[in-house]
Design a protein around this motif. Structure first.
Motif, PDB file in Angstrom:
ATOM      1  N   GLN A  21       0.859  -1.197   0.000  1.00  0.00           N
ATOM      2  CA  GLN A  21       0.000   0.000   0.000  1.00  0.00           C
ATOM      3  C   GLN A  21       0.893   1.244   0.000  1.00  0.00           C
ATOM      4  O   GLN A  21       2.009   1.199   0.496  1.00  0.00           O
ATOM      5  CB  GLN A  21      -0.866   0.031   1.269  1.00  0.00           C
ATOM      6  N   THR A 353      -0.050  -2.886   8.349  1.00  0.00           N
ATOM      7  CA  THR A 353      -0.299  -3.795   7.226  1.00  0.00           C
ATOM      8  C   THR A 353      -1.021  -3.070   6.089  1.00  0.00           C
ATOM      9  O   THR A 353      -1.124  -3.589   4.990  1.00  0.00           O
ATOM     10  CB  THR A 353      -1.127  -5.034   7.645  1.00  0.00           C
ATOM     11  N   HIS A 354      -1.528  -1.860   6.369  1.00  0.00           N
ATOM     12  CA  HIS A 354      -2.148  -1.051   5.318  1.00  0.00           C
ATOM     13  C   HIS A 354      -1.241   0.103   4.869  1.00  0.00           C
ATOM     14  O   HIS A 354      -1.696   1.055   4.243  1.00  0.00           O
ATOM     15  CB  HIS A 354      -3.478  -0.470   5.820  1.00  0.00           C
ATOM     16  N   ARG A 400     -11.944   0.722   9.455  1.00  0.00           N
ATOM     17  CA  ARG A 400     -11.870  -0.726   9.225  1.00  0.00           C
ATOM     18  C   ARG A 400     -11.344  -1.448  10.457  1.00  0.00           C
ATOM     19  O   ARG A 400     -11.807  -2.536  10.798  1.00  0.00           O
ATOM     20  CB  ARG A 400     -10.953  -1.019   8.041  1.00  0.00           C
ATOM     21  N   PHE A 404     -13.071  -4.338  12.630  1.00  0.00           N
ATOM     22  CA  PHE A 404     -12.358  -5.614  12.762  1.00  0.00           C
ATOM     23  C   PHE A 404     -12.225  -6.054  14.221  1.00  0.00           C
ATOM     24  O   PHE A 404     -12.425  -7.215  14.562  1.00  0.00           O
ATOM     25  CB  PHE A 404     -10.969  -5.473  12.121  1.00  0.00           C
TER      26      PHE A 404
ATOM     27  N   MET B   1     -10.562  -2.146  -0.449  1.00  0.00           N
ATOM     28  CA  MET B   1      -9.277  -2.773  -0.117  1.00  0.00           C
ATOM     29  C   MET B   1      -9.514  -4.008   0.750  1.00  0.00           C
ATOM     30  O   MET B   1     -10.241  -3.952   1.735  1.00  0.00           O
ATOM     31  CB  MET B   1      -8.349  -1.756   0.559  1.00  0.00           C
ATOM     32  N   ALA B   2      -8.923  -5.091   0.330  1.00  0.00           N
ATOM     33  CA  ALA B   2      -9.097  -6.341   1.088  1.00  0.00           C
ATOM     34  C   ALA B   2      -8.153  -6.353   2.286  1.00  0.00           C
ATOM     35  O   ALA B   2      -7.112  -5.692   2.261  1.00  0.00           O
ATOM     36  CB  ALA B   2      -8.795  -7.511   0.169  1.00  0.00           C
ATOM     37  N   LEU B   3      -8.520  -7.096   3.294  1.00  0.00           N
ATOM     38  CA  LEU B   3      -7.624  -7.206   4.451  1.00  0.00           C
ATOM     39  C   LEU B   3      -6.399  -8.027   4.066  1.00  0.00           C
ATOM     40  O   LEU B   3      -6.532  -9.078   3.434  1.00  0.00           O
ATOM     41  CB  LEU B   3      -8.339  -7.918   5.590  1.00  0.00           C
ATOM     42  N   PRO B   4      -5.202  -7.559   4.424  1.00  0.00           N
ATOM     43  CA  PRO B   4      -4.002  -8.326   4.093  1.00  0.00           C
ATOM     44  C   PRO B   4      -4.043  -9.718   4.747  1.00  0.00           C
ATOM     45  O   PRO B   4      -4.534  -9.860   5.864  1.00  0.00           O
ATOM     46  CB  PRO B   4      -2.874  -7.480   4.692  1.00  0.00           C
ATOM     47  N   LEU B   7      -2.448 -10.241   8.214  1.00  0.00           N
ATOM     48  CA  LEU B   7      -3.246  -9.692   9.305  1.00  0.00           C
ATOM     49  C   LEU B   7      -4.356 -10.662   9.697  1.00  0.00           C
ATOM     50  O   LEU B   7      -4.616 -10.908  10.865  1.00  0.00           O
ATOM     51  CB  LEU B   7      -3.841  -8.359   8.847  1.00  0.00           C
TER      52      LEU B   7
END
Lengths: 406, 152
Positions: A21, A353-354, A400, A404, B1-4, B7
């Motif tokens: 990203q 991670t993003h 998000r 989550f 956007m998809a979750l990695p 993760l």
């Protein structure tokens, strides 16, 4: 809001993907990124001028010395010191504080004296004083922090007494973003003959700083939070105060005359700069100041304030959020927050991670986290190359994360 | 956007479930119970373990209180569900296998005993989270040696 986004082109590191990203770098309070001009200044020094300073009689040494001392002049002007001799190069804020807490303290602190700091200091402005107190027989006291993240100054006259020998305060809190009234506090301290040290790690390079206007005896800061390389920073000391301090490290460059029995020492700043300094770092710091000055420190401050205000406004969208520090008014360019649904480490991991770099944890202010009864917080900190589009991207990621983890 | 994917692996449903509703929460107050406090000073995670041992060194009851990230709390919660009633030797093996799972080193001797704890192999990709995953387990190790000492 002023648009400084064109400056992003000056920062090679910003143009990369992290974990697939686009990088959003919001950890500037920990360390800022470096523009091409600063990186080039290091390469130029090593490719053309590298030699030791203040020693050689040859051309390269003269060039290195000129570049080194001209950086000192720039820095003195940048922070409003009366003369370049009041600026000592150190490894950074931590080393600067330790220098004063060792050398000034060894000469002036006596049993029964009080060192007064605040409840929002970084560990680096707490631990050296606790050590100094232990060595000297002095004690430490602190100004408490109010719920809104400002200092509780109601009882300041009871705390700031003649028994206090040193008063120290962070200029801009790295956890709360609070800008403390350092000028007023230094005036009060000075009237009582108290020596003052201001921790400007989050202030220099982010907002206008003038040490003579603040009226402090010492002012400390790091280069790497203002576009300069890591490992270089500064200590401003008022000439009169520096003149009364014994040397710190012994070695080359800080002496006048050495015999096998004894030595005499130079005046500041050389007295406190034994050994070969971080010449490249100093030159890089000079290049960083040149770069910041072409943008204008007022504009940098204005942009940071606008970004922070926008981020704080958008963060309130998140359920269960608690934003630390003053809700309104002038702030440092950072905002720390705590989410009921996600621990800071989980949130920062999720963000990473993003491609979003946040800081999570206690930010080296454990007493402050205890004060607000949270285990830690997540922090977004900005610099002039950040944009509102990046804050929008952060919000998308944080929304998000809340979904989550809830 | 998809979750990695990384993760998703780190925060699997089981782990999120345990972090949201940790099992065996609370204290044990019996005099014979061992209390161990463990923390990660750098991140502020804390676990207080309360363990009652049988005469043979196996665990008769275990409870914990803590605060911290999902990984540290879920790992400890899942640990408390695994360790009750198994023999001292099995316990030692379980601790070793869990550590090797998290660190990604060495041979796992008894993967069946680990069961869902095998999910923590995902932590290998997040080295900065290893100490989170092991926090409760370090406490358990200390409790075992404290219990052995008090009996010897």
């Amino acid at each position: 809001m002023i648009d400084l986004s064109h400056l992003r082109a000056d920062f090679p590191i910003l143009h990369q993907q992290v974990n697939g990203q686009p990088l959003v770098y919001f950890d500037n309070a920990a360390s800022s990124q470096k523009p091409r001009a600063v990186i080039d200044s290091l390469v130029h020094y090593y490719e053309h001028d590298n030699a030791n300073v203040h020693r050689g009689l040859h051309t390269l040494s003269n060039r290195a010395t000129d570049a080194f001392e001209s950086a000192r002049e720039k820095l003195a002007r940048f922070i409003g010191a009366a003369t370049p001799e009041e600026v000592i190069f150190t490894r950074g804020t931590t080393e600067s504080i330790n220098l004063v807490a060792n050398i000034w303290a060894s000469e002036f602190l006596k049993p029964g004296d009080i060192i007064l700091y605040t409840g929002m200091e970084h560990h680096s402005n707490l631990v050296p004083w606790q050590l100094a107190a232990k060595r000297s027989g002095a004690s430490v006291q602190h100004i408490p922090v109010l719920e809104d993240g400002t200092l509780d100054l109601e009882n300041i006259n009871a705390l700031l007494t003649e028994q206090v020998k040193l008063f120290t305060c962070v200029h801009v809190s790295n956890s709360l973003g609070t800008i403390n009234p350092v000028k007023e506090l230094c005036a009060k301290a000075r009237a009582l003959g108290i020596t003052t040290l201001i921790d400007g790690a989050q202030a220099v390079g982010h907002m206008p700083v003038n040490v003579q206007d603040i009226g402090c005896d010492f002012y400390v800061f790091s280069g790497h939070k203002m576009c300069a390389p890591t490992g270089i920073g500064g200590l401003y000391g008022r000439a009169e105060v520096l003149a009364k301090m014994p040397p710190w490290h012994g070695g080359g460059e800080m002496i006048d005359l050495v015999t096998l029995e004894t030595s005499t020492y130079k005046a500041a700043p050389a007295r406190f700069e034994a050994g070969t300094p971080d010449i490249a770092g100093v030159i890089g710091l000079g290049a960083a100041i040149d770069y910041l000055e072409t943008i204008g420190i007022d504009r940098i401050h204005e942009h940071g304030a606008a970004l922070t205000s926008y981020a704080m406004q958008r963060l309130t969208e998140l359920p269960g959020i608690r934003i630390l520090g003053p809700a309104t008014g002038d702030r440092g360019s950072l905002t720390a927050f705590h989410l009921a649904s996600a621990h800071p480490h989980d949130l920062v991991e999720f963000a990473n991670t993003h491609g979003l770099a946040l800081r999570g944890g206690h930010h080296c202010t454990q007493p402050l986290m205890k004060r607000f009864q949270i285990p830690g917080s997540s922090r977004a900190s900005f610099y002039f190359y950040n944009t509102t589009a990046e804050i929008d991207r952060m919000m998308e990621i944080l929304h998000r994360a809340v979904t989550f983890f809830s | 956007m998809a979750l990695p994917d990384d993760l998703r692996e780190l925060y699997q449903q089981v782990i999120l479930d345990h972090s949201r509703s940790p099992r065996n929460q609370g204290q044990l107050s019996a005099d014979s119970c061992v209390h161990i406090h463990s923390d990660n000073p750098s991140c502020g995670d804390e676990i207080d373990l309360y363990i009652c041992f049988n005469d043979d060194g196996s665990i008769c009851d275990i409870k914990f209180e803590g605060q911290g990230c999902a990984i540290s709390q879920a790992s400890t919660s899942m640990m408390t569900e695994k360790v009750k009633g198994i023999s001292r030797e099995e316990l030692t093996q379980l601790i070793q296998d869990l550590q090797q799972t998290v660190l990604g080193q060495g041979e796992i001797r008894n993967p069946e005993a680990l069961g869902e704890l095998q999910l923590f192999e995902s932590v290998q990709k997040f080295p900065q989270r290893i100490k989170c995953a092991l926090l409760g387990w370090r406490g358990l190790e200390s409790a075992l040696s404290k219990n052995s000492l008090s009996r010897s």
